[in-house]
Design a protein around this motif. Sequence first.
Motif, PDB file in Angstrom:
ATOM      1  N   VAL A  89      -2.375  -2.555  17.087  1.00 22.14           N
ATOM      2  CA  VAL A  89      -2.231  -3.264  15.817  1.00 22.14           C
ATOM      3  C   VAL A  89      -1.298  -4.454  16.018  1.00 22.14           C
ATOM      4  O   VAL A  89      -0.366  -4.407  16.811  1.00 22.14           O
ATOM      5  N   LEU A  90      -1.573  -5.526  15.307  1.00 20.91           N
ATOM      6  CA  LEU A  90      -0.830  -6.769  15.474  1.00 20.91           C
ATOM      7  C   LEU A  90       0.303  -6.871  14.457  1.00 20.91           C
ATOM      8  O   LEU A  90       0.184  -6.363  13.329  1.00 20.91           O
ATOM      9  N   PRO A  91       1.397  -7.528  14.823  1.00 15.55           N
ATOM     10  CA  PRO A  91       2.500  -7.724  13.874  1.00 15.55           C
ATOM     11  C   PRO A  91       2.002  -8.357  12.575  1.00 15.55           C
ATOM     12  O   PRO A  91       1.187  -9.273  12.593  1.00 15.55           O
ATOM     13  N   GLY A  92       2.489  -7.847  11.467  1.00 14.23           N
ATOM     14  CA  GLY A  92       2.082  -8.374  10.162  1.00 14.23           C
ATOM     15  C   GLY A  92       0.762  -7.829   9.654  1.00 14.23           C
ATOM     16  O   GLY A  92       0.268  -8.266   8.603  1.00 14.23           O
ATOM     17  N   ALA A  93       0.181  -6.851  10.373  1.00  6.26           N
ATOM     18  CA  ALA A  93      -1.146  -6.355  10.004  1.00  6.26           C
ATOM     19  C   ALA A  93      -1.168  -5.723   8.622  1.00  6.26           C
ATOM     20  O   ALA A  93      -2.091  -5.952   7.829  1.00  6.26           O
ATOM     21  N   VAL A  94      -0.176  -4.901   8.314  1.00  3.01           N
ATOM     22  CA  VAL A  94      -0.180  -4.200   7.027  1.00  3.01           C
ATOM     23  C   VAL A  94      -0.038  -5.189   5.872  1.00  3.01           C
ATOM     24  O   VAL A  94      -0.741  -5.088   4.858  1.00  3.01           O
ATOM     25  N   GLU A  95       0.842  -6.177   6.043  1.00  3.55           N
ATOM     26  CA  GLU A  95       0.996  -7.190   5.006  1.00  3.55           C
ATOM     27  C   GLU A  95      -0.289  -7.999   4.823  1.00  3.55           C
ATOM     28  O   GLU A  95      -0.688  -8.318   3.694  1.00  3.55           O
ATOM     29  N   ALA A  96      -0.951  -8.315   5.952  1.00  4.43           N
ATOM     30  CA  ALA A  96      -2.172  -9.122   5.893  1.00  4.43           C
ATOM     31  C   ALA A  96      -3.273  -8.385   5.133  1.00  4.43           C
ATOM     32  O   ALA A  96      -3.979  -8.980   4.306  1.00  4.43           O
ATOM     33  N   LEU A  97      -3.425  -7.086   5.405  1.00  2.00           N
ATOM     34  CA  LEU A  97      -4.434  -6.313   4.698  1.00  2.00           C
ATOM     35  C   LEU A  97      -4.025  -6.064   3.249  1.00  2.00           C
ATOM     36  O   LEU A  97      -4.871  -6.025   2.345  1.00  2.00           O
ATOM     37  N   GLY A  98      -2.732  -5.928   3.022  1.00  2.00           N
ATOM     38  CA  GLY A  98      -2.233  -5.651   1.683  1.00  2.00           C
ATOM     39  C   GLY A  98      -2.558  -6.735   0.669  1.00  2.00           C
ATOM     40  O   GLY A  98      -2.606  -6.457  -0.539  1.00  2.00           O
ATOM     41  N   ARG A  99      -2.789  -7.951   1.139  1.00  2.00           N
ATOM     42  CA  ARG A  99      -3.152  -9.034   0.217  1.00  2.00           C
ATOM     43  C   ARG A  99      -4.457  -8.738  -0.517  1.00  2.00           C
ATOM     44  O   ARG A  99      -4.692  -9.233  -1.621  1.00  2.00           O
ATOM     45  N   PHE A 100      -5.312  -7.934   0.108  1.00  2.00           N
ATOM     46  CA  PHE A 100      -6.648  -7.715  -0.438  1.00  2.00           C
ATOM     47  C   PHE A 100      -6.792  -6.382  -1.171  1.00  2.00           C
ATOM     48  O   PHE A 100      -7.780  -6.166  -1.864  1.00  2.00           O
ATOM     49  N   THR A 101      -5.821  -5.491  -1.003  1.00  2.00           N
ATOM     50  CA  THR A 101      -5.973  -4.158  -1.579  1.00  2.00           C
ATOM     51  C   THR A 101      -5.891  -4.094  -3.103  1.00  2.00           C
ATOM     52  O   THR A 101      -6.428  -3.152  -3.689  1.00  2.00           O
ATOM     53  N   PRO A 102      -5.246  -5.051  -3.799  1.00  2.00           N
ATOM     54  CA  PRO A 102      -5.300  -4.969  -5.259  1.00  2.00           C
ATOM     55  C   PRO A 102      -6.724  -5.080  -5.817  1.00  2.00           C
ATOM     56  O   PRO A 102      -7.003  -4.592  -6.909  1.00  2.00           O
ATOM     57  N   GLU A 103      -7.618  -5.722  -5.044  1.00  2.00           N
ATOM     58  CA  GLU A 103      -8.971  -5.955  -5.546  1.00  2.00           C
ATOM     59  C   GLU A 103     -10.022  -5.089  -4.869  1.00  2.00           C
ATOM     60  O   GLU A 103     -11.059  -4.784  -5.470  1.00  2.00           O
ATOM     61  N   TYR A 104      -9.775  -4.692  -3.623  1.00  2.00           N
ATOM     62  CA  TYR A 104     -10.805  -3.972  -2.867  1.00  2.00           C
ATOM     63  C   TYR A 104     -10.302  -2.621  -2.385  1.00  2.00           C
ATOM     64  O   TYR A 104      -9.131  -2.459  -2.039  1.00  2.00           O
ATOM     65  N   MET A 126       0.833  -1.188   0.000  1.00  2.00           N
ATOM     66  CA  MET A 126       0.000   0.000   0.000  1.00  2.00           C
ATOM     67  C   MET A 126       0.874   1.246   0.000  1.00  2.00           C
ATOM     68  O   MET A 126       1.664   1.452   0.916  1.00  2.00           O
ATOM     69  N   GLU A 127       0.712   2.063  -0.993  1.00  2.00           N
ATOM     70  CA  GLU A 127       1.491   3.284  -1.097  1.00  2.00           C
ATOM     71  C   GLU A 127       0.904   4.373  -0.197  1.00  2.00           C
ATOM     72  O   GLU A 127      -0.304   4.568  -0.160  1.00  2.00           O
ATOM     73  N   ASN A 128       1.779   5.053   0.533  1.00  2.00           N
ATOM     74  CA  ASN A 128       1.392   6.226   1.309  1.00  2.00           C
ATOM     75  C   ASN A 128       0.193   5.946   2.223  1.00  2.00           C
ATOM     76  O   ASN A 128      -0.832   6.629   2.166  1.00  2.00           O
ATOM     77  N   LEU A 129       0.346   4.952   3.072  1.00  2.00           N
ATOM     78  CA  LEU A 129      -0.679   4.577   4.042  1.00  2.00           C
ATOM     79  C   LEU A 129      -0.597   5.486   5.262  1.00  2.00           C
ATOM     80  O   LEU A 129       0.454   5.616   5.884  1.00  2.00           O
ATOM     81  N   PHE A 130      -1.710   6.119   5.613  1.00  2.00           N
ATOM     82  CA  PHE A 130      -1.804   6.948   6.812  1.00  2.00           C
ATOM     83  C   PHE A 130      -2.722   6.249   7.812  1.00  2.00           C
ATOM     84  O   PHE A 130      -3.838   5.864   7.454  1.00  2.00           O
ATOM     85  N   ALA A 131      -2.264   6.100   9.040  1.00  2.00           N
ATOM     86  CA  ALA A 131      -3.135   5.652  10.119  1.00  2.00           C
ATOM     87  C   ALA A 131      -3.770   6.886  10.739  1.00  2.00           C
ATOM     88  O   ALA A 131      -3.078   7.824  11.131  1.00  2.00           O
ATOM     89  N   VAL A 132      -5.091   6.911  10.809  1.00  2.00           N
ATOM     90  CA  VAL A 132      -5.827   8.032  11.391  1.00  2.00           C
ATOM     91  C   VAL A 132      -6.405   7.580  12.722  1.00  2.00           C
ATOM     92  O   VAL A 132      -7.280   6.708  12.766  1.00  2.00           O
ATOM     93  N   VAL A 133      -5.905   8.152  13.805  1.00  2.00           N
ATOM     94  CA  VAL A 133      -6.287   7.745  15.162  1.00  2.00           C
ATOM     95  C   VAL A 133      -7.003   8.908  15.844  1.00  2.00           C
ATOM     96  O   VAL A 133      -6.497  10.037  15.855  1.00  2.00           O
ATOM     97  N   VAL A 134      -8.163   8.641  16.402  1.00  2.00           N
ATOM     98  CA  VAL A 134      -8.898   9.650  17.169  1.00  2.00           C
ATOM     99  C   VAL A 134      -8.825   9.272  18.641  1.00  2.00           C
ATOM    100  O   VAL A 134      -9.078   8.119  19.010  1.00  2.00           O
ATOM    101  N   THR A 135      -8.483  10.242  19.479  1.00  2.00           N
ATOM    102  CA  THR A 135      -8.297   9.951  20.904  1.00  2.00           C
ATOM    103  C   THR A 135      -8.979  10.997  21.767  1.00  2.00           C
ATOM    104  O   THR A 135      -9.145  12.159  21.362  1.00  2.00           O
ATOM    105  N   TYR A 136      -9.382  10.555  22.966  1.00  2.00           N
ATOM    106  CA  TYR A 136      -9.979  11.475  23.938  1.00  2.00           C
ATOM    107  C   TYR A 136      -9.756  10.936  25.347  1.00  2.00           C
ATOM    108  O   TYR A 136     -10.335   9.918  25.736  1.00  2.00           O
TER     109      TYR A 136
END
Length: 324
Positions: free
Chosen positions: A99-114, A1-11
Amino acid sequence: MENLFAVVVTYNRADFLQNLLDSFDRLSIRPARILVVDNASTDHTADVVARASAAGGTPIQYERLSVNAGGAGGFSRGVELALESGAEWLWLMDDDVEVLPGAVEALGRFTPEYSCLIGRRYDAKGKPFFWQHHFVEALGIFLPVSRDVFRHSDVFRTNVGNFEGMLIKASLARTIGLPDPRFFITWDDLIYGWLAALQTPVVYVNAFVIKKVRVQRQVDLGLRHLNDSSDLSRRYVMRNRGHVAQYLRAHGKFNRFGFGAGTALTYLKELVRLVVVERTLKGIGLLWQGWRESRAILADTGWKPMPSLPSPADGYPGSGSERD
């Protein structure tokens, strides 16, 4: 995933936020940036962010709002900032997860299609967290899907979102617009996912990428789980029925009688939550207050949905030439 930003909201959850920021630094593939939107916290949130930034891990962009705009307002501002900064993918999440180790890679498997997907989560005890729903437009409510949705595929098509790890492509976010800050809390992520599903498949994928850290009281009802809530959530879960109805109207999918039945079911669910999970009847008045407020929203003839946003090519901030 190119230029992935994590957006976190906190209070006012500085310690939870610290844990989340630490978990990002344990990733083998990290986001290009963590964008933290602080809903006017009064605890030591700013100090946590300052220390994490000074440590030199994943780059952090921090904005403290002048007022508490709720989760909906926080994510609306966070998505806006991410798009202005040139994000190509946005990973939206609350502060009480890790976030769990390997999370970005795990989600990246699906980003070419979704272009919009939600990964699986563990609860605070390390058990799979139940989340598989479908928004029933005729009723204006989301219902649990009881079957094993991953029995034959690692992809389950849904039509709701969840801001505990929802991943969305920037181009899709521009098409559907920013998350609606008028929700304040509750229904905002579900409707945001529904709006995305009107444009493209939204999927729940068989990859554990997040763990919830905050412990909640929970009752297993078999078909679904019920967690504890708060007085504020009780009010807004009914109040925001007005906004849900207006979105259905805007897309030609509002059914007056069906929506009324869905509102009654929502009230019943919250009543069961009070009695079974929280073992009290205090809070019923807030359900009625929220319902009365929803009627005023429903009667607002000037209500309009959040607008779509122009692309960088049309002059919206975030194009590569503007950043260089």
